[in-house]
Design a protein around this motif. Structure first.
Motif, PDB file in Angstrom:
ATOM      1  N   ASP A  44       0.880  18.193  13.161  1.00  0.00           N
ATOM      2  CA  ASP A  44       2.513  18.224  12.683  1.00  0.00           C
ATOM      3  C   ASP A  44       2.849  19.517  12.372  1.00  0.00           C
ATOM      4  O   ASP A  44       3.969  19.664  12.725  1.00  0.00           O
ATOM      5  N   VAL A  45       2.306  19.947  12.193  1.00  0.00           N
ATOM      6  CA  VAL A  45       2.994  21.769  11.920  1.00  0.00           C
ATOM      7  C   VAL A  45       2.516  22.603  12.336  1.00  0.00           C
ATOM      8  O   VAL A  45       1.847  23.560  11.461  1.00  0.00           O
ATOM      9  N   ALA A  46       1.675  22.835  13.309  1.00  0.00           N
ATOM     10  CA  ALA A  46       1.243  23.706  14.448  1.00  0.00           C
ATOM     11  C   ALA A  46       2.535  24.363  14.170  1.00  0.00           C
ATOM     12  O   ALA A  46       3.469  24.429  14.679  1.00  0.00           O
ATOM     13  N   PHE A  47       2.111  25.389  14.538  1.00  0.00           N
ATOM     14  CA  PHE A  47       3.018  26.679  14.901  1.00  0.00           C
ATOM     15  C   PHE A  47       2.938  27.811  15.486  1.00  0.00           C
ATOM     16  O   PHE A  47       1.766  28.715  16.004  1.00  0.00           O
ATOM     17  N   CYS A  48       2.894  27.501  17.154  1.00  0.00           N
ATOM     18  CA  CYS A  48       2.275  28.260  18.231  1.00  0.00           C
ATOM     19  C   CYS A  48       3.361  29.618  18.475  1.00  0.00           C
ATOM     20  O   CYS A  48       4.212  28.958  18.634  1.00  0.00           O
TER      21      CYS A  48
END
Length: 297
Positions: A44-48
């Motif tokens: 939910d808080v992953a940032f690519c």
């Protein structure tokens, strides 16, 4: 934010951390804290790196707002050069302005950690829960962020090697690990599977060992032989002389009028002090966090 500077280790803020856990239980209640049994999920808080910076930041902020159950709060996030990791303007809402350090433009995986702390400021502001002084209030914020399921992000942002270091938040890595361990012992959750930082895993292990020691202090039956022997000696002294706190120990003996001697000690879960009669095996239930404790007084 420690960025290349030496990182403080150990437990210099431990008493304030424990007071913060007690304050959370008192202000929120056991039932409300139980609604935070599930932590923020990594997905939910992953940032690519290929995500749009501003759209991705707003998405992560929205997930944290939902996790903290602040449905009528909107975060307006921008980036600028600043000394600290982030800053938030606490107003009446529903819009709150968050500033993130320009460093996060290129360190995007830690944006969730910075936002978790800043949005917790909003949550505590709405609860009207604060500690006196900036330092203690920030420790309260870090503790609440961690205990309510988003602080594993802050610990995972800790990275340290011979050439560089990074740490977010006011707690030391071991203190973050301690609060995470306290949470894990309550909810049966293992956050270590989410860590990408080896140093975070080590700090969590240190914190868990410290949290386990809270459960092994006399008069709890899980106390070790040395602790039980010291407790028995202090109890005899209290029975023969004026009852008093045992130096260096968490328990204290107090008279109870014409009744039996009593001993008070902190609950290993919420650190609210519990007072029970000195009469051998006793089962006590903490009125604040509902933990049932087996004691040998």
């Amino acid at each position: 934010m420690a960025n290349g500077r030496p990182v403080e280790h150990g437990y210099p803020h431990l008493e304030t951390v424990r007071a913060a856990i007690t304050a959370l239980y008192k202000r929120l209640s056991y039932d409300t804290i139980q609604t935070f049994a599930t932590s923020v999920a990594p997905v939910d808080v992953a940032f690519c790196d290929t995500d749009d910076l501003h759209l991705g930041t707003q998405r992560v902020a929205g997930e944290l707002v939902r996790h903290y159950r602040l449905p009528d709060a909107r975060m307006i996030v921008c980036f600028r050069e600043m000394e600290h990791a982030a800053n938030i303007e606490l107003a009446a809402g529903p819009e709150y302005f968050v500033e993130l350090n320009d460093r996060f433009r290129t360190h995007r995986r830690d944006i969730g950690a910075a936002l978790a702390h800043e949005i917790m400021h909003v949550y505590l502001h709405r609860l009207d829960l604060s500690f006196r002084g900036t330092r203690d209030n920030e420790i309260l914020t870090d503790t609440a962020t961690t205990y309510l399921g988003a602080g594993w992000l802050l610990l995972d942002a800790f990275r340290e090697d011979a050439a560089s270091s990074q740490k977010l938040g006011y707690l030391t890595p071991e203190e973050f690990g301690y609060v995470l361990a306290k949470r894990a012992l309550v909810f049966g959750e293992d956050p270590s599977t989410w860590f990408t930082s080896p140093q975070a895993y080590e700090a969590y292990g240190e914190g868990m060992a410290r949290a386990r020691r809270d459960e092994q202090q006399p008069p709890l039956t899980a106390a070790g032989w040395a602790g039980r022997r010291r407790y028995a000696r202090d109890r005899r002294h209290a029975q023969d002389h004026a009852p008093a706190a045992a130096p260096g120990m968490p328990y204290a003996f107090t008279p109870d009028g014409r009744g039996p001697l009593r001993v008070s000690f902190p609950c290993p879960t919420c650190h609210q002090r519990i007072r029970v009669p000195v009469r051998g095996r006793v089962r006590a239930r903490c009125a604040l966090c509902r933990t049932v404790l087996e004691c040998d007084t």
